[in-house]
Design an enzyme around this catalytic site. Structure first.
Site, PDB file in Angstrom:
ATOM      1  N   TRP A 359       0.831  -1.208   0.000  1.00  0.00           N
ATOM      2  CA  TRP A 359       0.000   0.000   0.000  1.00  0.00           C
ATOM      3  C   TRP A 359       0.863   1.254   0.000  1.00  0.00           C
ATOM      4  O   TRP A 359       0.375   2.351  -0.247  1.00  0.00           O
ATOM      5  CB  TRP A 359      -0.995   0.000   1.161  1.00  0.00           C
ATOM      6  CG  TRP A 359      -0.416   0.167   2.541  1.00  0.00           C
ATOM      7  CD1 TRP A 359       0.398  -0.711   3.186  1.00  0.00           C
ATOM      8  CD2 TRP A 359      -0.604   1.265   3.449  1.00  0.00           C
ATOM      9  NE1 TRP A 359       0.729  -0.239   4.431  1.00  0.00           N
ATOM     10  CE2 TRP A 359       0.121   0.968   4.633  1.00  0.00           C
ATOM     11  CE3 TRP A 359      -1.319   2.452   3.392  1.00  0.00           C
ATOM     12  CZ2 TRP A 359       0.161   1.831   5.734  1.00  0.00           C
ATOM     13  CZ3 TRP A 359      -1.276   3.304   4.497  1.00  0.00           C
ATOM     14  CH2 TRP A 359      -0.542   2.998   5.649  1.00  0.00           C
ATOM     15  N   ASP A 360       2.155   1.099   0.213  1.00  0.00           N
ATOM     16  CA  ASP A 360       3.100   2.208   0.103  1.00  0.00           C
ATOM     17  C   ASP A 360       2.923   2.963  -1.206  1.00  0.00           C
ATOM     18  O   ASP A 360       3.037   4.192  -1.254  1.00  0.00           O
ATOM     19  CB  ASP A 360       4.543   1.688   0.115  1.00  0.00           C
ATOM     20  CG  ASP A 360       4.878   0.843   1.324  1.00  0.00           C
ATOM     21  OD1 ASP A 360       3.961   0.231   1.900  1.00  0.00           O
ATOM     22  OD2 ASP A 360       6.070   0.774   1.678  1.00  0.00           O
ATOM     23  N   GLU A 490       1.419  -1.648  12.952  1.00  0.00           N
ATOM     24  CA  GLU A 490       1.485  -3.117  13.015  1.00  0.00           C
ATOM     25  C   GLU A 490       1.926  -3.628  14.380  1.00  0.00           C
ATOM     26  O   GLU A 490       2.062  -4.837  14.571  1.00  0.00           O
ATOM     27  CB  GLU A 490       2.419  -3.642  11.920  1.00  0.00           C
ATOM     28  CG  GLU A 490       1.832  -3.454  10.524  1.00  0.00           C
ATOM     29  CD  GLU A 490       2.830  -3.745   9.414  1.00  0.00           C
ATOM     30  OE1 GLU A 490       4.034  -3.459   9.616  1.00  0.00           O
ATOM     31  OE2 GLU A 490       2.419  -4.248   8.358  1.00  0.00           O
ATOM     32  N   LYS A 602       4.074   1.971  15.906  1.00  0.00           N
ATOM     33  CA  LYS A 602       5.164   1.806  14.943  1.00  0.00           C
ATOM     34  C   LYS A 602       5.179   2.950  13.935  1.00  0.00           C
ATOM     35  O   LYS A 602       6.230   3.443  13.559  1.00  0.00           O
ATOM     36  CB  LYS A 602       4.960   0.477  14.220  1.00  0.00           C
ATOM     37  CG  LYS A 602       6.070   0.063  13.289  1.00  0.00           C
ATOM     38  CD  LYS A 602       5.698  -1.251  12.593  1.00  0.00           C
ATOM     39  CE  LYS A 602       6.729  -1.669  11.586  1.00  0.00           C
ATOM     40  NZ  LYS A 602       6.214  -2.721  10.679  1.00  0.00           N
ATOM     41  N   GLN A 603       4.023   3.335  13.474  1.00  0.00           N
ATOM     42  CA  GLN A 603       3.935   4.405  12.487  1.00  0.00           C
ATOM     43  C   GLN A 603       2.555   5.026  12.608  1.00  0.00           C
ATOM     44  O   GLN A 603       1.666   4.455  13.221  1.00  0.00           O
ATOM     45  CB  GLN A 603       4.134   3.857  11.083  1.00  0.00           C
ATOM     46  CG  GLN A 603       2.995   2.977  10.573  1.00  0.00           C
ATOM     47  CD  GLN A 603       3.270   2.415   9.196  1.00  0.00           C
ATOM     48  OE1 GLN A 603       3.809   1.329   9.058  1.00  0.00           O
ATOM     49  NE2 GLN A 603       2.907   3.160   8.177  1.00  0.00           N
TER      50      GLN A 603
END
Lengths: 768, 768
Positions: A359-360, A490, A602-603
């Site tokens: 999906w990046d 994640e 994580k992000q």
């Protein structure tokens, strides 16, 4: 500790001094590519130290048999993997009976490696003292041609310094290649033919199972003091390798040079029986053009790319180097000319992650390509997903969905799922949302509706169907809930009501409904064609709407924020600042259960939603959520700092925005995450671009117009970028106190600057 | 569809008619074992059809290299695996030049296989017509001696029916063995010596890495019409196999018999250099005793087991066969004489699950062994865990716990974790609770406190420390919560506040505190010794208590039940009755995410807590929880029906209790879960015993006294069982209208029947 051996330089990546511990990191950092192929910066000559050899051909992958410990229904049996290809760069060098090998030399002096980003070439030079006492000066230059993208060229020079030298120089091509990350030690290549003709060598090899046909080829010429000496080689063939052996005596202080041309022809571009002929023609063309003319063309081609894509930064050389490094590698990886290709997270720099498309692409890469290339490039990326729609529907069927619901794979090469951790493969379903968002984003930026009309609506309907079926009604909450997901963060698995996932699910349905209505109203023929194909009833649409209108969003009254997921507040809310720093990165220190029950992010997750749907929320709301979530964010994903940099800039927190910017732009150069030896983080590099253009520059599209809120970090004197907006090119030059806009185009452009309208005339400069 | 080919019989398991599709299932069902070794019911003669060959030696395991797709910190690098051992049962049979092979015979008639549970032997008989027209009658009998537990014996007879026959009979031992489930196709055995001496054959082999030394051996004798004919074999040795070839001519209607003795000596019982000598001695002993005397001893040994362990059921032959099948296999698997051994979920009947010890032992098996053996057997099982305490502490350290916190592995052979799914290995931590509960249960039943005093308290302290550290304080709830766990219901992963886990965690701490106080007060020397070792401070204890006293338990006011976990009510609460039956078992039809977000329960979870801590709740509370949870339970774990049978009986729902009973007792015989070919569900067999004794018999221990609430399913005329309670044996015989109690012992026993006190005098019958 981050690495810190790359020399600051505006246009080049430079390493000085030979350090065997840096070889694998440098092989990643100095990688070269031309969109069609790429390679790690492995040495041409033999090297006996630790090295990760890697050559890759765009679109050539392998379905490796899945290896998991405990099988779950729905896992893919095979998954496509980035494939290490035959290598054509090798040149063994023997000097007076001793093989040149940087690890075993008595002394290596003045070692310098340079990746010249402006002109698109890689060079090395060093003085080596061999065990036999011979001193030689080696200089090499290598590039992969943008013009003839099947070909690369190497100029490799040897100058004996203290004695005359009997040289044995052996350029070769080698198809005896395996993957570092193969699951079952299987061979991936069938070698069918090794041919030598007129000093040209060809190895035809096919991938097993996928049956991609390739021809790897080479040709060399030898020069002394710049004069072609017409040296004829002896040929050695083994089962999987062809070598040409050149022998020559060179006087002390004379320079011997071998120019080697090599590369691949593949059946994506040629008939599979014509690969050798195509290779011959590519070689003939290259050799007759010659190294130096090819290099000139390379400089011009890169100049053209930079002309559009460059970002300049004044007064901060590390920031300047960082952004160019990112832009350079993005362009080495993907040039947007082929809708069958996509942007792998490691590009041509490593194997890890085993697939090309995440999906990046939709979440991070499309904005960069939309603004720095023609819009057809972004459209190609969207078309890629349209072509995979049937596979996405099959994928959803494997998980029990019906009626055309589509779940795009987490990782893919050819539309099939390439990943098998249940918490990712089955549950990180928000990826479907990013694919719909990219369609919206493309239309918002380009104004081009034709993609939606021709292809996109079918994708949107498949995705909406998925979300409708995936949500369940909670009688307890009297709302639709989405249970058992992994969000962008994640470090949480199998959670309920991830706010980001629920939000994008609702948005996807609403957006699909809006476009169904629009196409029904405005494009009757397309509407009929699509409805005949997808068989969508009014009652189904009504059911979708019920889900979208009654979606549950977890919220904390106390903190006045949306909760990342149900139960987030049960965690021990200790911020990253108060976390024992020896425990970081937590993914290298903690067992998975500890990570999962921690509050660490994580992000961007909730904040990723605020990034995508910024105009759904007030700046105050953004600020509250940023203040709540960022302190728990460990940024252990390469995709994290860029979004936070953009949001910090929006909140006028320029110091923080700058720190995030440096982290994203020099992530690999300084190896923040201690993994650069595995390859570069290509897709997050587009995030770096966003953090300047959208972050500091404050660029948005508002009602079809470009809008800017220019800001500048205190460390910078000024910076500039260009964007291609609807076929006109706007250059933006931001200084400490003013911003210049300059338009290359043929009609006026209405923009907004700090919310005020401004009209830019073609080919004139406006200062604000 | 369940299988239904086993003939009902009170004392035997019988298969009639040869069906190649049943071979692998029957190999499991007819397995034999003697606690020290065991084997699947593979044919002695060659068989070319589908078969799963398996011979196993107790305590001999192998650390196979872990295979997982995506590594997580904390996973074990190696894990111990049930190991397929060299085989000694093989006898190839050649009749007039044709190899006997049931699959390739022209005809097989009157095939019968019998597992005689009363006497402990396995037999086969059939008439085979070979492709060459020869008709032969084959009869075989095989058993693994309980008396000489290193030895098994086979009597294999061949009677040519229509022609004289030239027989070539080849008994062999074969160490060329692999595991069906090996991860990396590694070899597990080093073969060091193949020796033949005096018609005895020996293969010495050691396991790689674990270095268990074994000797596999055999000796045979040949008889015609029952007379030893002193036939001498020709010997053939390969790298990993020794064969004796016997050739003889037999007249039509004469019977040729080969008696084969074989087995293993292992270095758990002998010096590793003395294994061949020990094997010789075992062979000499067996051969001189002879097949028929060994078989007589076998019958007597099994009679002794049955004398104590038998349960009779009148009027329901399938129920009778079921319970004996369960009791028989439990005794084949584990006899309780060696504290180094434990009870593998598949016993000696298959490889799956890769380890021998699960929480099954503590939760299900200990009650059976406590009541049907001397209490030293249960104590041995507890001692096994005490010996693994250091490894459990190490295991917890790998997951970041400190200060002596112990987390027992989910699956183990030697104390090390053998499993690597993060949601199980790291999160199914309730297993720790079962280990503490077994200590409590042992003390409650036997009255023996010495285990706690000598060993158990250290275990309890390690476990309490784990729970204290594992709980986190939720400021939001103002309670301690336990985040990210998998409960007994493995169809939920990474959930928060699993009621069962929270409840047993609190109980573990309370129980540890109670025993610390008791040992401090009553056993000062032990107290000092233990405290010096574990260094437990008052302040640490106070911290534990805070966690136990403030544990959070999810509860629904609306349903008036404890919730299995946070968020359970968000699920679509469709009961199993309303579930599409073609979708069952769901674990064979649904992808994992669908299972996880469904409300379906694999096995008792909240109800498991109500089973363990029955006296903490009223019957009304039990009923409410049973009515709420059972309708969502799919019973796809073998451990599920027994607990539900006990609770249904307690709630006077005898039809339902009976249905659950049949399901647990005939789970493998009728192959409810479609997996019997992989092996039997040994540990759940102890649950079957509980469902009669605790379920129908209503047996409990109340304040140190046995208590009964006898009930009887409508299908039964009567049933009886015996329990060994504190060194006296009580026989309970329950009829439709009355219950007889009969005591073998030397002092009066006070019991409760339907809550009323009753005193049973030694050696007298009391009817209630």
């Amino acid at each position: 500790m981050n690495l810190d051996y790359i020399k600051p330089n505006e246009w080049s990546i430079i390493e000085e001094g030979f350090n065997a511990d840096h070889v694998e990191a440098s092989e990643s950092i100095f990688s070269i590519g031309n969109g069609a192929m790429g390679q790690r910066a492995n040495f041409e000559e033999h090297y006996s130290g630790k090295t990760f050899q890697g050559s890759y051909i765009a679109g050539v992958y392998y379905p490796d048999k899945t290896r998991v410990g405990w099988w779950k229904n729905g896992y893919p049996e095979y998954f496509a993997k980035v494939l290490n290809a035959p290598s054509w760069i090798g040149i063994d060098v023997n000097i007076n009976g001793e093989q040149l090998d940087l690890l075993s030399c008595a002394k290596v002096e003045n070692f310098k490696r340079e990746l010249n980003m402006k002109e698109g070439w890689l060079s090395r030079s060093f003085k080596a003292t061999l065990q036999n006492g011979n001193e030689v000066l080696i200089t090499t230059k290598r590039f992969l041609s943008l013009d003839i993208d099947e070909v690369g060229a190497i100029e490799y020079s040897i100058k004996p310094l203290n004695e005359n030298a009997q040289l044995v120089i052996t350029p070769y091509i080698d198809a005896g290649i395996t993957n570092e990350d193969s699951n079952w030690d299987d061979q991936f290549w069938n070698i069918s033919n090794l041919t030598v003709e007129n000093n040209q060598a060809f190895i035809e090899a096919q991938t097993m199972k996928t049956d991609f046909h390739t021809c790897t080829f080479m040709q060399s010429e030898c020069l002394v003091e710049g004069q072609n000496v017409g040296l004829q080689p002896q040929t050695v063939k083994t089962d999987n390798k062809i070598s040409f052996i050149y022998k020559i005596s060179i006087n002390k202080e004379e320079t011997f040079t071998i120019n080697k041309y090599g590369g691949y022809t593949v059946d994506r571009n040629h008939d599979k029986n014509g690969l050798v002929a195509a290779a011959k023609s590519a070689l003939d063309n290259s050799v007759s053009t010659g190294f130096s003319a090819l290099l000139d063309a390379q400089k011009q081609a890169w100049a053209k790319i930079w002309e559009m894509a460059d970002i300049t930064i004044d007064g901060d050389i590390k920031a300047q180097q960082g952004i160019r490094f990112n832009i350079f590698h993005l362009n080495q990886t993907y040039l947007g000319t082929d809708a069958k290709l996509n942007i792998g997270p490691k590009g041509f720099t490593g194997e890890k992650y085993g697939g090309s498309t995440y999906w990046d692409t939709e979440a991070y890469c499309i904005p960069f390509y939309m603004a720095t290339k023609d819009q057809s490039v972004a459209r190609n990326l969207l078309t890629y997903r349209y072509k995979h729609l049937d596979k996405a529907i099959e994928n959803a069927e494997k998980l029990g969905f019906t009626n055309g619901a589509a779940l795009y794979p987490m990782v893919t090469m050819n539309g099939e799922e390439c990943h098998n951790e249940w918490e990712i493969t089955f549950e990180e379903i928000h990826r479907n949302g990013a694919i719909a968002f990219a369609i919206f984003n493309y239309h918002r930026y380009t104004g081009d509706y034709s993609y939606i009309q021709e292809m996109g609506l079918e994708v949107l309907i498949g995705i909406a169907r998925f979300w409708h079926q995936r949500a369940t009604f909670s009688t307890d909450k009297d709302k639709y809930v989405i249970l058992g997901v992994t969000g962008p963060n994640e470090y949480e698995n199998n959670i309920n009501n991830n706010w980001y996932t629920n939000y994008i699910a609702k948005w996807c349905i609403d957006y699909a409904l809006e476009n169904i209505d629009k196409i029904e109203a405005e494009f009757a023929t397309d509407y009929t064609r699509i409805m005949n194909k997808v068989r969508l009833s009014k009652s189904e649409v009504a059911e979708w709407k019920k889900v979208a209108d009654n979606m549950f969003f977890p919220y904390s009254e106390k903190h006045n924020v949306y909760l990342q997921q149900d139960g987030f507040l049960d965690k021990e809310l200790i911020t990253v600042a108060d976390l024992d720093q020896t425990q970081r990165p937590i993914n290298q220190h903690w067992s998975w259960d500890r990570i999962l029950r921690s509050p660490y992010i994580k992000q961007a997750d909730t904040l990723q939603g605020f990034y995508f749907f910024e105009d759904h929320f007030t700046t105050k709301e953004l600020e509250r959520h940023f203040d709540f979530y960022e302190p728990f964010t460990v940024h252990e994903s390469s995709l994290s700092p860029c979004v936070h940099s953009i949001q910090a800039a929006k909140l006028d927190r320029m110091e923080q925005a700058y720190t995030f910017y440096l982290r994203t732009s020099r992530l690999d150069l300084d190896d923040y995450n201690h993994e650069v030896h595995e390859g570069l983080h290509i897709t997050s590099m587009a995030g770096t671009w966003m953090s300047i253009v959208e972050g500091f520059g404050g660029m948005r599209v508002v009602n079809g117009k470009l809008s800017f809120e220019p800001k500048i970090p205190g460390q910078w004197e000024g910076y500039s970028f260009k964007v291609n907006f609807r076929h006109q090119i706007l250059k933006v030059n931001i200084g400490k106190d003013k911003t210049d806009f300059e338009l290359e185009g043929d009609k006026e452009l209405d923009i907004l600057v700090n919310s005020l309208p401004l009209t830019i005339k073609p080919n004139s400069l406006v200062t604000v």
